[in-house]
Structures are given as C-alpha cells and as structure tokens.
Design a protein around this motif. Structure first.
Motif, PDB file in Angstrom:
ATOM      1  N   THR A 150      73.689  36.912  67.055  1.00  0.00           N
ATOM      2  CA  THR A 150      72.490  36.151  67.407  1.00  0.00           C
ATOM      3  C   THR A 150      72.093  36.416  68.854  1.00  0.00           C
ATOM      4  O   THR A 150      72.939  36.470  69.745  1.00  0.00           O
ATOM      5  N   ALA A 165      62.335  43.521  63.665  1.00  0.00           N
ATOM      6  CA  ALA A 165      63.557  42.779  63.354  1.00  0.00           C
ATOM      7  C   ALA A 165      63.389  41.975  62.067  1.00  0.00           C
ATOM      8  O   ALA A 165      64.278  41.965  61.200  1.00  0.00           O
ATOM      9  N   CYS A 222      66.188  40.157  59.822  1.00  0.00           N
ATOM     10  CA  CYS A 222      66.557  39.215  60.878  1.00  0.00           C
ATOM     11  C   CYS A 222      65.733  37.937  60.728  1.00  0.00           C
ATOM     12  O   CYS A 222      64.552  37.981  60.376  1.00  0.00           O
ATOM     13  N   ARG A 223      66.359  36.794  60.996  1.00  0.00           N
ATOM     14  CA  ARG A 223      65.648  35.514  60.908  1.00  0.00           C
ATOM     15  C   ARG A 223      65.408  34.950  62.310  1.00  0.00           C
ATOM     16  O   ARG A 223      66.297  34.966  63.158  1.00  0.00           O
ATOM     17  N   ALA A 266      74.574  33.818  60.589  1.00  0.00           N
ATOM     18  CA  ALA A 266      74.331  35.082  61.295  1.00  0.00           C
ATOM     19  C   ALA A 266      75.596  35.551  61.984  1.00  0.00           C
ATOM     20  O   ALA A 266      76.271  34.776  62.675  1.00  0.00           O
ATOM     21  N   CYS A 290      70.653  42.607  65.607  1.00  0.00           N
ATOM     22  CA  CYS A 290      70.888  41.165  65.507  1.00  0.00           C
ATOM     23  C   CYS A 290      70.527  40.659  64.107  1.00  0.00           C
ATOM     24  O   CYS A 290      69.689  41.226  63.401  1.00  0.00           O
ATOM     25  N   ASP A 291      71.186  39.574  63.717  1.00  0.00           N
ATOM     26  CA  ASP A 291      70.912  38.928  62.426  1.00  0.00           C
ATOM     27  C   ASP A 291      69.999  37.721  62.581  1.00  0.00           C
ATOM     28  O   ASP A 291      69.357  37.295  61.613  1.00  0.00           O
ATOM     29  N   ALA A 292      69.985  37.149  63.786  1.00  0.00           N
ATOM     30  CA  ALA A 292      69.136  35.985  64.044  1.00  0.00           C
ATOM     31  C   ALA A 292      68.676  36.016  65.490  1.00  0.00           C
ATOM     32  O   ALA A 292      69.372  36.544  66.372  1.00  0.00           O
TER      33      ALA A 292
END
Length: 759
Positions: A361, A234, A239-240, A358, A210-212
């Motif tokens: 998510t 993460a 990842c944010r 992202a 995942c990116d977010a």
C-alpha cells in the motif's frame, strides 16, 4: 445545481474536454502567440523546461503532451502578451491598485522594468538596475542581519536557492522562511522524526506494483493532474484507491485522459476511488486510529488460525514504540472515533478491509493533513498504519506527500532552512572561508510575529505573494509599512507588492520558460520533484522584456552589493554559469548530487536517494518510531454551539495565490470567489437562505476581531459542522497562533469561525 441534493456540483470527469476548454480559455484571454503554444510541447520533457506549477514527477517514457490543465495555465499566464510597463504604474497610484482584485492585478501583465516605490507620489517609478542594487546594498549593510528576512517561494531553481541560502548565511542570518513553512513543513518535521527522512519514500515505479493507494487530504484533479495518468494505470491493473477528504473532489472520483482519443470521442470515464469517505475537518487522526483498530482485530482473528496480518517481524527488527501505540488503539472507543471523524464504524472498517487485503500500500496525502494544529499527529499516525504491515522501505509501498510548488522540496535539499542543524555549515565554512551563523532563524510564522512587533527591518522576497498567503492578513498589512526596506523579485504584480517599507523595490525577473540572455546562450537550471528526482530545465523563449534578469543574477548582484569581496564567492561568475553552482552543490551534498552536471537531463530525472526507503532509519532511536497521538481531533479546538470549522480551498482556476480566472469547473462554481460553501443541512440549521450574503467571523476566542463579509451562501456537499471558502480571500480569519504544534505550519484546513447574517 445537481438534482436531489440541491447542491452546487460538477458531474463530469476530471480531464477530458473540460480540461482542454479550460486551457483554450486561458490561452485566448492571455493573448499568447503561436510560439507560446509551441512552448507547451517542450514542457516537462528532457531538454525542455520544467513546469512552474506542481511538483509532480516527470516520467522516463513521457507522453507526446506532458502538461496538465493547470500546468498549461501557469505557462500561458507567464507568457502573456500583456505588459505592466512603467506607463501602467504611472496611470495608477499604489492606493488605487489596492482596490484591484488579485486576478486583476496579475492581469496587468508581465513586469518589464525595475521599479522603486516613491512614497511622496504613491507611485512605483522606473529606476536602473544599478541604482536598485546600490541602494539595496547600502541599506542592508547598515542593518543588523538578524533583523532581516530572506523569503523564497517554491519556484526558484536549485541553483538560485543554493546561492540565496549562501548569501543569507554569509550576510549573517538563518532567517530563510519559504513556502514550505506554509504548506508541508509538517511533513519535513514529522517524517524526519519518525522515519529519519524529511521527504516521502515512494518513487514512480512503485505505482506499478502497489495493490492499494490511500489518499488523505489531497486534491489531485486540480493540484497535480498529471498524477491522474499514474492512478488510471494503477486502477486498470487492479489497484484499489480509497480516499478520505471532507470535499468530494472529482479528480479522485472519475477522469477521462485527454491523451486517449477513444475515451475522448466516446466519453468513457475511468472510475478511480473505489471508496470515498467525507471525513470531518480534523477527523483524520480518528479515522487512522479506526483503520489501525481494524488491522489489529483482523490480526487477532488471523493469529487464531496461525496466520498474521501485522508484520511483527518487521516491527521487531525495524521499529520502536509499537506496544504503547497498540495499547492506545485498543483503548479508544469506536463511538469516539465515529464522533470525531464523522464517519461510521462500518465505513472505516470497509476501508480497513482494503488495507488488510492489500499486500503493498502507498499512502498519499496533501495539505489536508499538514495544515492542522495537530498535523504532526495526522502524519505520524498515518506512518503508524503503514508500519504495521511493513509498508515502508519496499517496492510498491511507502509514504508519499504530494508537494505543491515545483521546487519547494528541492529548496530545502540545498540549504533553504531556518534550522542550522539541517545544513552542513562546517562544510560551507571550509568551502567559502567564512563563519556561518549557528542561531536558529525565523520561519514564516516567526517572521510574521517579528514584523507585527516591529522587530524586522527588511524583507526580501524571492518570488511568491507572502503577505497575501500568510495568516492574520489584516494586521500584517497594517504592520508591513513599518519596515525600513522591502524588496520583491517577481514576474507579475500581486497584492503583496502594494504594501511597502520606507525603501521599496520591485525587481522583474525572467520566467522559467524564457532564455537567460546574460551570456547569449541558454542557461540550465534544475528542480527536484515530489519523488526526490532532479530534473534539468532550459528556457528558450524570448524574454518578455529586454530589461529582465534571471533570479540567480538578481541574487548575485545583491550579494555583491552587500558582502565584502571574497575570492571563494565569485557571484558574477556563478550567475553566468550555473554549472559552477551545481559543482558547489555536489561538493556540499556529495552523497545526493554525485556527478550532478553529468546527470541533469537523465530521463525521468536522477534519484537523489532516501535512507528510509532502504530501511536505514536516521532517527534518534535508529529505528522507525511509532508515535502515540495525544489527540483524537487535529483541529486544536473543541466543538461549541454555533462554531464551524472553515476549510480554505483553491479553485480549479488557481495555483497557490495566483488566480487564472473565475471558473472552478470541478466544483460547479463559475464567475465568483466571494462564496461560503455549506451543506443544505447546515443552511437549514442556521436559518440561512441560498444566495444571501453573510460574514464569517473568527471564533478563536482570543479577543481579536477577524471577519470577512459579503460571502454568498452556496449549498455544497460538505460534512456537518464545517464550511468552505477560497484561499487567500479567507486568510484574514486565520489567527497567526493557529498552527501545527511541531512545525508552526498555519492550520488553514480547520479554522474556528461563526456565521453572521447581514454580512
């Protein structure tokens, strides 16, 4: 006190040395043996036992130590050297025990003998197991089954839960409320409606892609700390994390991993959330609509350049209802969003920018979304946000409710449900040669309503602390003794055991880490985690008392005492061989439990599947459904002069109603639970002084006097218009009628109250 804002707070990270000191403190207080400490090393590992605390998953590549602070506390609490023997009950009347705190009751120790309540002397007195089963059987045989309630806490295994549900239906009812009714029933109802699966779609591997990650209303640091390892990994790969919660919980701000020696020595913290927004209680629908509004605006701008943000191909192929929802989002004004959410447009758009940027998510949430009058709209609007970018049904994305108790999700999987349509009744009828009842049973709120009206004759509790956990606590305690029979199956004494029907039994059971000695060899049981993976568990510890029985044996013995003999229901054999029960579960649910016995110790658990993850939508429309919310606030009541929204919370030294101690380290509160947490601005606005004692009174407008007094005013970082306090002490303020409209989950996270001075 923190400097500057003059609020009670904790500036350290989650985890770290504070976590280790917390475990050591409980270990010393419980007087556990070195063998008990060694038991922790088997916790949450293949061939070991599954923690009785949270439902977070067990990884394939487990750590040397696979327990968290709260998980260790739960195990040490269970393996205490203290014993609540018959002598303890001989020294105290039940009336005397009612003066004990929740903490002090459980500190009496493990229950060691089956006990019967003697009304004449007001004492619990020892009895034999045969006596207990015989009288319980006689009583239930003489009752209308539909006037009885079989409650289940979230700790019972899949095998016990399956037998419990089968017993209830063979007896003649679907009155099977469980702890999910008080926590995540909103999840089951909403996700089933909108994506066709009643549980989350994410698996552990998704967190590697995942990116977010967006968090709404979930306190990971206290409720599921092992999840922090996943979040740390993460964040380190880019990842944010964006968090929305009225309370700034340290577990989503910063952590030190106790399994990283360098970090422990140097004190190097990992910052987790890149944004943390303190939304007003009930303001999540407004926030989510604001995020969707930002996504639409970003898509409008992108389309002018021939690009897109919204996955319109996914929406066209896999969803219905988007046009109506889009119109609602475009129509809502930012001023209304800001008023209801308590956040600025800029703050919401900053969070929206993370979501837009992202590719993949994951949406996480907890009871901060489920326990509201409009909890359904909270979750369905969250799903809408994810659907807009196709973030359900692909790797690295999805919706992921984080459950509390260790097997609360699994119980529903194997038949603990008051709704007959959720259970394969025709298959059960064929397998066991009986006619299952088809009438809808009672959930938790409906069971309470029946008890208050005097319409319930018997309550049997398989674990838990039902009477302490439910709303309308004072009225419920007064009505409880009106039942003919109450039976409680438990490991320790709690306040719910001190209110009894005319006939009442307290039956002690084994803990999950203890060996079931019925056959002289360890019994295997199984649990399902929040990510739909099933894990085996084997208790190996010597039981606290030779008089204890396993939960499944107790259930089986009661069933034998009540039901007519049926060769297809060999209860005694099932109690002695749980593998037989797993074969029955596989036969009842063949798609999800294929080769059940062969897979129980699969590293990381075996995944039972999720149709929505495969983009197979088992909804009425056959597609994922956008639902347009009809409310902007989830509270179910309007703002009014003097009215405050109460958030009930659990401390860092607590799991559900179990209080391990008086240290809420991650909030900076020590030695007390009778507190009213309130912002310095609201203290000034109400003319209060720090440390004074006040009362909270109900402002539900229904004419019922509900109040909790003696609360110490403590300055705490909370949004305007709300106060906080501990669950279950503040449950008397929650009206039974104050629940989610769709699921009847009690709305503990936004309760209308007023502050009275001199309380």
């Amino acid at each position: 006190m923190a400097k500057g804002d003059a609020t009670v707070s904790y500036d350290g990270p989650a985890g770290g040395w504070g976590s280790l000191r917390g475990i050591a403190r409980i270990a010393g207080k419980e007087g556990v043996s070195p063998g008990a400490l060694a038991t922790l090393l088997e916790q949450n590992k293949p061939g070991g036992f599954a923690c009785v605390s949270c439902a977070w998953t067990k990884p394939v590549d487990h750590h040397p130590v696979e327990f968290c602070e709260n998980g260790a506390k739960a195990t040490l609490w269970e393996l205490t050297s203290r014993e609540a023997t018959p002598d303890v009950f001989a020294r105290h009347t039940v009336t005397e025990l009612k003066t004990f705190s929740d903490y002090d009751l459980e500190q009496l120790g493990r229950l060691t003998h089956p006990m019967r309540y003697d009304r004449a002397s007001d004492h619990y007195v020892p009895c034999s197991w045969d006596e207990a089963f015989a009288e319980i059987g006689r009583e239930l045989k003489g009752m209308d089954p539909k006037k009885t309630v079989f409650y289940t806490s979230g700790r019972a295994s899949l095998e016990t839960s399956y037998c419990w549900a089968l017993f209830a239906r063979a007896y003649g009812h679907n009155n099977l409320p469980d702890s999910s009714n008080m926590c995540h029933e909103t999840t089951s109802v909403t996700l089933k409606k909108v994506i066709g699966s009643p549980v989350g779609t994410v698996v552990l591997d998704d967190f590697k892609h995942c990116d977010a990650i967006f968090f709404f209303g979930q306190n990971t640091g206290s409720n599921s700390p092992r999840f922090l390892h996943v979040l740390q990994a993460a964040v380190r790969r880019g990842c944010r994390i964006v968090t929305f919660n009225p309370v700034r919980e340290r577990g989503l701000e910063s952590m030190i991993n106790p399994q990283e020696p360098t970090a422990m020595v140097t004190g190097h913290e990992t910052a987790l959330s890149c944004q943390y927004h303190q939304v007003k209680p009930g303001g999540d629908i407004a926030v989510l609509l604001g995020l969707c509004k930002h996504v639409l605006a970003a898509d409008d701008a992108a389309r002018a350049d021939g690009r897109h943000v919204i996955d319109r191909a996914f929406i066209a192929e896999h969803t219905v209802g988007f046009e109506e929802f889009e119109a609602r989002v475009r129509a809502v004004e930012w001023a209304e969003i800001e008023r209801v959410s308590g956040l600025t447009r800029g703050a919401i758009e900053a969070a929206g920018a993370v979501y837009v940027e992202a590719d993949k998510t994951i949406g996480i949430y907890g009871m901060g979304l489920t326990q509201h009058v409009h909890g359904f709209e909270n979750i369905s609007t969250y799903v809408n946000l994810l659907l807009m970018k196709g973030n359900i049904g692909r790797q690295g994305a999805g919706i992921s409710p984080v459950r509390g108790h260790s097997n609360v999700q699994g119980q529903r999987t194997v038949g603990i449900a008051e709704k007959p349509e959720l259970v394969p009744l025709d298959r059960l009828a064929e397998m066991f040669d009986f006619t299952p009842p088809r009438e809808k049973g009672l959930n938790t709120v409906e069971a309470c309503e029946g008890i208050l009206k005097g319409e319930i004759d018997a309550f049997i509790g398989l674990g838990g602390n039902f009477l302490r956990a439910v709303p309308e606590q004072k009225a419920m305690e007064e009505a409880w003794p009106g039942m003919r029979m109450t039976v409680q199956i438990a490991t320790k004494l709690n306040r719910g055991h001190l209110f009894n029907g005319e006939v009442a039994y307290l039956l002690p059971c084994l803990g999950r880490s203890e060996m079931d000695h019925l056959t002289g060899k360890p019994q295997v049981v199984t649990m399902e985690d929040s990510l739909s993976c099933v894990h085996g568990s084997v208790g190996k510890r010597t039981p606290a008392s030779e008089h204890l029985k396993s939960e499944i044996e107790i259930v089986s013995r009661i069933a034998e005492a009540v039901l007519p003999q049926n060769p297809k229901m060999p209860w005694g054999q099932w109690a002695r061989d749980t593998a037989m029960v797993r074969d029955l579960i596989e036969k009842t649910y063949p798609e999800q439990f294929r080769d059940f016995n062969a897979r129980i110790f699969t590293p990381g658990g075996f995944y039972r599947g999720n149709s929505a993850r495969e983009r197979h939508w088992k909804t009425e429309s056959g597609k994922a459904e956008f639902v347009t919310p009809d409310a902007l606030s989830a509270t179910g009541y309007e703002d009014a002069p003097g009215r405050m929204s109460l958030i009930t919370m659990r401390s860092n030294d607590q799991f559900n109603t179990t209080v391990y101690g008086y240290s809420d380290r991650l909030r900076g509160i020590e030695g007390k639970r009778d507190v009213l947490l309130i912002s310095p601005r609201e203290i000034e606005r109400h003319g209060l002084t720090v440390g004074e004692r006040v009362a909270l009174v109900s402002d539900a407008g229904d004419g019922i006097d509900r109040r909790v007094g003696g609360l110490e005013v403590m300055p705490f970082d909370l949004p305007d218009g709300c106060v906080g306090g501990y669950y279950p002490e503040l449950n008397p303020l929650v009206p039974l009628s104050h629940h989610d409209r769709a699921s009847k989950t009690p709305a503990y996270k936004s309760v209308p109250v007023r502050i009275e001075r001199g309380g």
